[in-house]
Design a protein around this motif. Structure first.
Motif, PDB file in Angstrom:
ATOM      1  N   LYS A  45       0.820  -1.213   0.000  1.00 44.73           N
ATOM      2  CA  LYS A  45       0.000   0.000   0.000  1.00 44.73           C
ATOM      3  C   LYS A  45       0.858   1.269   0.000  1.00 44.73           C
ATOM      4  N   ASP A  46       2.083   1.153  -0.456  1.00 43.13           N
ATOM      5  CA  ASP A  46       2.995   2.295  -0.545  1.00 43.13           C
ATOM      6  C   ASP A  46       2.488   3.234  -1.632  1.00 43.13           C
ATOM      7  N   VAL A  47       2.224   4.489  -1.274  1.00 41.09           N
ATOM      8  CA  VAL A  47       1.762   5.475  -2.258  1.00 41.09           C
ATOM      9  C   VAL A  47       2.894   6.390  -2.714  1.00 41.09           C
ATOM     10  N   GLN A  48       4.102   6.207  -2.153  1.00 38.72           N
ATOM     11  CA  GLN A  48       5.240   7.025  -2.546  1.00 38.72           C
ATOM     12  C   GLN A  48       6.138   6.311  -3.554  1.00 38.72           C
ATOM     13  N   VAL A  49       6.281   5.016  -3.379  1.00 37.94           N
ATOM     14  CA  VAL A  49       7.068   4.202  -4.305  1.00 37.94           C
ATOM     15  C   VAL A  49       6.207   3.005  -4.676  1.00 37.94           C
ATOM     16  N   ALA A  50       5.841   2.935  -5.921  1.00 38.57           N
ATOM     17  CA  ALA A  50       4.932   1.876  -6.373  1.00 38.57           C
ATOM     18  C   ALA A  50       5.558   0.499  -6.195  1.00 38.57           C
ATOM     19  N   PRO A  51       4.816  -0.430  -5.602  1.00 42.02           N
ATOM     20  CA  PRO A  51       5.332  -1.794  -5.425  1.00 42.02           C
ATOM     21  C   PRO A  51       5.744  -2.448  -6.748  1.00 42.02           C
ATOM     22  N   GLU A  52       5.167  -2.008  -7.842  1.00 44.15           N
ATOM     23  CA  GLU A  52       5.520  -2.550  -9.159  1.00 44.15           C
ATOM     24  C   GLU A  52       6.989  -2.315  -9.503  1.00 44.15           C
ATOM     25  N   ASN A  53       7.619  -1.381  -8.813  1.00 44.18           N
ATOM     26  CA  ASN A  53       9.040  -1.118  -9.046  1.00 44.18           C
ATOM     27  C   ASN A  53       9.916  -2.303  -8.668  1.00 44.18           C
ATOM     28  N   LYS A  72      10.693  -8.434  -2.086  1.00 42.43           N
ATOM     29  CA  LYS A  72       9.610  -8.828  -1.187  1.00 42.43           C
ATOM     30  C   LYS A  72       8.625  -7.681  -1.069  1.00 42.43           C
ATOM     31  N   GLU A  73       7.352  -7.995  -1.270  1.00 38.49           N
ATOM     32  CA  GLU A  73       6.275  -7.023  -1.093  1.00 38.49           C
ATOM     33  C   GLU A  73       5.457  -7.449   0.124  1.00 38.49           C
ATOM     34  N   PHE A  74       5.244  -6.506   1.034  1.00 44.03           N
ATOM     35  CA  PHE A  74       4.511  -6.782   2.260  1.00 44.03           C
ATOM     36  C   PHE A  74       3.083  -6.273   2.151  1.00 44.03           C
ATOM     37  N   SER A  75       2.126  -7.189   2.272  1.00 43.72           N
ATOM     38  CA  SER A  75       0.715  -6.791   2.173  1.00 43.72           C
ATOM     39  C   SER A  75       0.330  -5.918   3.365  1.00 43.72           C
ATOM     40  N   ASN A  76      -0.592  -5.013   3.124  1.00 38.25           N
ATOM     41  CA  ASN A  76      -1.119  -4.102   4.161  1.00 38.25           C
ATOM     42  C   ASN A  76      -0.051  -3.242   4.827  1.00 38.25           C
ATOM     43  N   MET A  77       1.037  -2.970   4.118  1.00 35.11           N
ATOM     44  CA  MET A  77       2.106  -2.127   4.659  1.00 35.11           C
ATOM     45  C   MET A  77       2.241  -0.878   3.801  1.00 35.11           C
ATOM     46  N   ASN A  78       2.595   0.249   4.469  1.00 33.58           N
ATOM     47  CA  ASN A  78       2.796   1.499   3.754  1.00 33.58           C
ATOM     48  C   ASN A  78       4.283   1.708   3.446  1.00 33.58           C
ATOM     49  N   HIS A  79       4.638   2.922   3.068  1.00 34.03           N
ATOM     50  CA  HIS A  79       6.009   3.267   2.710  1.00 34.03           C
ATOM     51  C   HIS A  79       6.973   3.088   3.874  1.00 34.03           C
ATOM     52  N   PHE A  81       6.690   0.786   6.154  1.00 32.00           N
ATOM     53  CA  PHE A  81       6.523  -0.592   6.603  1.00 32.00           C
ATOM     54  C   PHE A  81       5.723  -0.675   7.896  1.00 32.00           C
ATOM     55  N   GLN A  82       4.696   0.152   7.961  1.00 28.22           N
ATOM     56  CA  GLN A  82       3.724   0.112   9.051  1.00 28.22           C
ATOM     57  C   GLN A  82       2.486  -0.614   8.541  1.00 28.22           C
ATOM     58  N   THR A  83       1.875  -1.436   9.380  1.00 30.12           N
ATOM     59  CA  THR A  83       0.606  -2.039   9.018  1.00 30.12           C
ATOM     60  C   THR A  83      -0.408  -0.907   8.933  1.00 30.12           C
ATOM     61  N   CYS A  84      -1.135  -0.827   7.823  1.00 36.61           N
ATOM     62  CA  CYS A  84      -2.004   0.325   7.590  1.00 36.61           C
ATOM     63  C   CYS A  84      -3.319  -0.088   6.939  1.00 36.61           C
ATOM     64  N   LYS A  85      -4.217   0.877   6.844  1.00 39.51           N
ATOM     65  CA  LYS A  85      -5.492   0.653   6.163  1.00 39.51           C
ATOM     66  C   LYS A  85      -5.430   1.144   4.727  1.00 39.51           C
ATOM     67  N   THR A  86      -4.949   2.376   4.528  1.00 43.83           N
ATOM     68  CA  THR A  86      -4.989   2.980   3.198  1.00 43.83           C
ATOM     69  C   THR A  86      -3.622   3.164   2.550  1.00 43.83           C
ATOM     70  N   GLY A  87      -2.600   3.369   3.366  1.00 44.05           N
ATOM     71  CA  GLY A  87      -1.274   3.681   2.837  1.00 44.05           C
ATOM     72  C   GLY A  87      -1.054   5.166   2.639  1.00 44.05           C
ATOM     73  N   MET A  89      -0.262   9.043   3.150  1.00 46.42           N
ATOM     74  CA  MET A  89       0.769   9.664   3.975  1.00 46.42           C
ATOM     75  C   MET A  89       0.204  10.294   5.243  1.00 46.42           C
ATOM     76  N   ASP A  90      -1.008  10.804   5.188  1.00 51.18           N
ATOM     77  CA  ASP A  90      -1.582  11.424   6.388  1.00 51.18           C
ATOM     78  C   ASP A  90      -1.962  10.383   7.443  1.00 51.18           C
ATOM     79  N   GLU A  91      -1.879   9.128   7.089  1.00 50.19           N
ATOM     80  CA  GLU A  91      -2.151   8.037   8.024  1.00 50.19           C
ATOM     81  C   GLU A  91      -0.908   7.692   8.868  1.00 50.19           C
ATOM     82  N   TYR A  92       0.281   8.060   8.385  1.00 51.31           N
ATOM     83  CA  TYR A  92       1.529   7.690   9.056  1.00 51.31           C
ATOM     84  C   TYR A  92       1.519   8.033  10.545  1.00 51.31           C
ATOM     85  N   ALA A  93       1.181   9.259  10.852  1.00 50.94           N
ATOM     86  CA  ALA A  93       1.262   9.748  12.234  1.00 50.94           C
ATOM     87  C   ALA A  93       0.220   9.117  13.156  1.00 50.94           C
TER      88      ALA A  93
END
Length: 116
Positions: A45-53, A72-79, A81-87, A89-93
């Motif tokens: 769910k990384d929105v900064q660097v596409a997992p397709e890379n 390795k791609e981690f499901s439900n993880m953001n940029h 590597f936090q378990t997240c809902k949407t990925g 950036m405003d969710e990080y904090a």
């Protein structure tokens, strides 16, 4: 900051030399020079660097003759590597986890394996 100021601020960024370099830079050229073992990770769910890379990274490194690449791609993880809902950036904090423990486990296992 109002909407117009926000737009002007972001447009002005595109005039700076570093952003021009950033958009023109082709990492594949550099990746083809890598000879050491590589571990490339991404959150699904990384929105900064596409997992397709990950596929592009692996392909470039292997094309240069380096078969020591692991992706390795981690499901439900953001940029971060936090378990997240949407990925988003405003969710990080809002996430207490700094990095998923199993991500650290994967990194540790990978580091130990090539050094044996």
């Amino acid at each position: 900051m109002d909407k117009e100021e926000f737009i002007v601020m972001h447009i002005s960024q595109f005039r700076k030399p570093w952003i021009k370099y950033f958009f023109r830079y082709d990492p594949v050229i550099s990746l083809k020079r890598v000879k050491c073992p590589v571990l490339a990770l991404n959150g699904a769910k990384d929105v900064q660097v596409a997992p397709e890379n990950l596929v592009v990274i692996e392909k470039a490194i292997r094309q240069a003759g380096n078969d020591k690449v692991t992706i390795k791609e981690f499901s439900n993880m953001n940029h971060l590597f936090q378990t997240c809902k949407t990925g988003a950036m405003d969710e990080y904090a809002t996430i207490e986890q700094t990095i998923g423990p199993f991500v650290l486990g994967e990194i540790s296992s990978w580091v130990i394996k090539p050094t044996k």
